[in-house]
Design a protein around this motif. Sequence first.
Motif, PDB file in Angstrom:
ATOM      1  N   ASN A  79       0.253  -1.313   0.380  1.00  0.00           N
ATOM      2  CA  ASN A  79       0.431   0.137   0.408  1.00  0.00           C
ATOM      3  C   ASN A  79       1.020   0.870   0.758  1.00  0.00           C
ATOM      4  OD1 ASN A  79       0.514  -0.793   2.594  1.00  0.00           O
ATOM      5  ND2 ASN A  79      -0.121   1.718   3.426  1.00  0.00           N
ATOM      6  N   ASP A 111      -6.483  -3.429  10.288  1.00  0.00           N
ATOM      7  CA  ASP A 111      -7.322  -2.506   9.933  1.00  0.00           C
ATOM      8  C   ASP A 111      -6.455  -0.990   9.729  1.00  0.00           C
ATOM      9  OD1 ASP A 111      -8.108  -4.449   7.932  1.00  0.00           O
ATOM     10  OD2 ASP A 111     -10.300  -4.187   8.772  1.00  0.00           O
ATOM     11  N   HIS A 112      -6.367  -0.935  11.373  1.00  0.00           N
ATOM     12  CA  HIS A 112      -6.469  -0.128  11.530  1.00  0.00           C
ATOM     13  C   HIS A 112      -4.773   1.267  11.185  1.00  0.00           C
ATOM     14  CE1 HIS A 112      -6.269   3.814  14.039  1.00  0.00           C
ATOM     15  NE2 HIS A 112      -5.459   3.622  15.024  1.00  0.00           N
ATOM     16  N   GLN A 114      -3.516  -0.526   9.360  1.00  0.00           N
ATOM     17  CA  GLN A 114      -2.894  -0.055   7.511  1.00  0.00           C
ATOM     18  C   GLN A 114      -3.423   1.200   7.003  1.00  0.00           C
ATOM     19  OE1 GLN A 114      -0.659  -3.297   6.661  1.00  0.00           O
ATOM     20  NE2 GLN A 114      -1.864  -1.884   4.737  1.00  0.00           N
ATOM     21  N   GLY A 115      -4.385   1.436   8.262  1.00  0.00           N
ATOM     22  CA  GLY A 115      -4.720   2.758   7.742  1.00  0.00           C
ATOM     23  C   GLY A 115      -4.227   4.390   8.067  1.00  0.00           C
ATOM     24  N   GLY A 118      -3.144   5.491   5.010  1.00  0.00           N
ATOM     25  CA  GLY A 118      -4.330   5.731   3.799  1.00  0.00           C
ATOM     26  C   GLY A 118      -4.563   4.565   3.601  1.00  0.00           C
ATOM     27  N   ASP A 119      -4.082   2.983   4.177  1.00  0.00           N
ATOM     28  CA  ASP A 119      -4.998   2.382   3.402  1.00  0.00           C
ATOM     29  C   ASP A 119      -6.282   1.760   4.055  1.00  0.00           C
ATOM     30  OD1 ASP A 119      -5.266  -0.420   1.746  1.00  0.00           O
ATOM     31  OD2 ASP A 119      -3.989  -1.141   2.603  1.00  0.00           O
ATOM     32  N   THR A 120      -7.841   1.258   3.088  1.00  0.00           N
ATOM     33  CA  THR A 120      -8.681   1.353   3.618  1.00  0.00           C
ATOM     34  C   THR A 120      -9.485  -0.003   2.806  1.00  0.00           C
ATOM     35  OG1 THR A 120      -9.538   2.821   1.710  1.00  0.00           O
ATOM     36  CG2 THR A 120      -9.052   4.027   3.967  1.00  0.00           C
ATOM     37  N   THR A 122     -10.488  -4.241   2.797  1.00  0.00           N
ATOM     38  CA  THR A 122     -10.407  -5.287   3.092  1.00  0.00           C
ATOM     39  C   THR A 122      -9.776  -5.814   3.091  1.00  0.00           C
ATOM     40  OG1 THR A 122     -11.464  -6.293   1.434  1.00  0.00           O
ATOM     41  CG2 THR A 122     -13.241  -4.668   3.057  1.00  0.00           C
ATOM     42  N   ARG A 126      -7.176  -6.686   0.739  1.00  0.00           N
ATOM     43  CA  ARG A 126      -5.729  -6.951   0.684  1.00  0.00           C
ATOM     44  C   ARG A 126      -4.710  -7.694   0.015  1.00  0.00           C
ATOM     45  NH1 ARG A 126      -6.923  -4.098   5.714  1.00  0.00           N
ATOM     46  NH2 ARG A 126      -5.840  -6.056   6.931  1.00  0.00           N
TER      47      ARG A 126
END
Length: 389
Positions: A79, A111-112, A114-115, A118-120, A122, A126
Amino acid sequence: MPVEFLGIAATNDGSETTARSGASFDKEYTLRLARAHEDHGWDRVLFAYGSGSPDPAPAAAYIASRLDRLQILLAHRPNVSYPTFAAKTFATLDRISEGRLAVHFITGGNDHEQGREGDTLTKDERYARTREYIRIVKKIWTTREPFDHEGAHYRFHDFVSDVFPVQQPRPNVSFGGSSPAAYAAGGAEADIYCLWGEPLEKTAQQIESVKAAARAAGRTDVPRIQVAFRPIIAPTEELAWEKAHRTVGAIKAHRRTAPVRRHQGGVLESPAPQNTGSQRLIAIAEAGERYDRALWTPTAAATGGAGNSNALVGTPETVAQALLDYHDLGVDILSARGYDLLGDAVDFGRHVIPLVREEVAKRDAKRDAASAAASAPGPARQSLTAVRG
């Protein structure tokens, strides 16, 4: 089967038991730790990736330009950069290191985390992206003519790189995970498949899952298997177990004082991990503290199953025999790092690695001799039998 050892290329002296003493990228410490690995029998070191951590690629280039033998495993999340850019970065680093690079592709299990960059997508999205990314990077490494790509996640036209790896046809690709989606992706694309240390029976099951995924992808070969542990060694068993319990106490104390990361809105992160590998480690720890010859789970429980966290506890001889048990399953890359990163790298290199290498060499020689005897002409086999009799 030859055996290889992977250590850690930390950029500072912090660990789960102690806060770092200086900056997050301590150039002198990074080189000192890497040199300790090179000087004490390790084959390669991992430059790990974290959303807020120092960029591992230039750190790896720094080490590669100063050491002659140590190989590099560079962690990378798809990402954070486009595959055309990443492929050139990797090829340049393979040039700097004169062919000592492998790349570990991380899909991301949280998920957090990755976020944060800026990776949103699933988790399933991914994994699909990672497979596409790896295939693009491989093609860029090996293609001398411009090509187009129209995929689900990446599109570009008329691209060809002007920098290619030293290694031919390309550097190795490393991948890890314990979910069906991970087995499918890594089984299809990886040269090396990475697992966290689990009991022997569960490790054997995971290896079979990786092999099955490779066959399902149409491969005639299978990935090499790597398994990771946290060794805790001492001159006697009693001292090793005392050290192990002190280590868990230090982990818990450090977690109480370490900064707490939060979700948006100031809500504390959930202690329950999202990735299957950590969930497995927690379940194993809940089922028991000790497994097989030396596997100990309280270190994993104390960290919430965070990453490579199951320990091997004992004398160097005990830990070496435990590692050989995994080698017997088909594991030929053994990953290890202690909690005192520098001191433990030296101790493990001095006292454990030689024992494992020596025993593996003996077993390989015995196997080769048996194979040669079995394939020898009839009279030679009879003569050998007579001598043994």
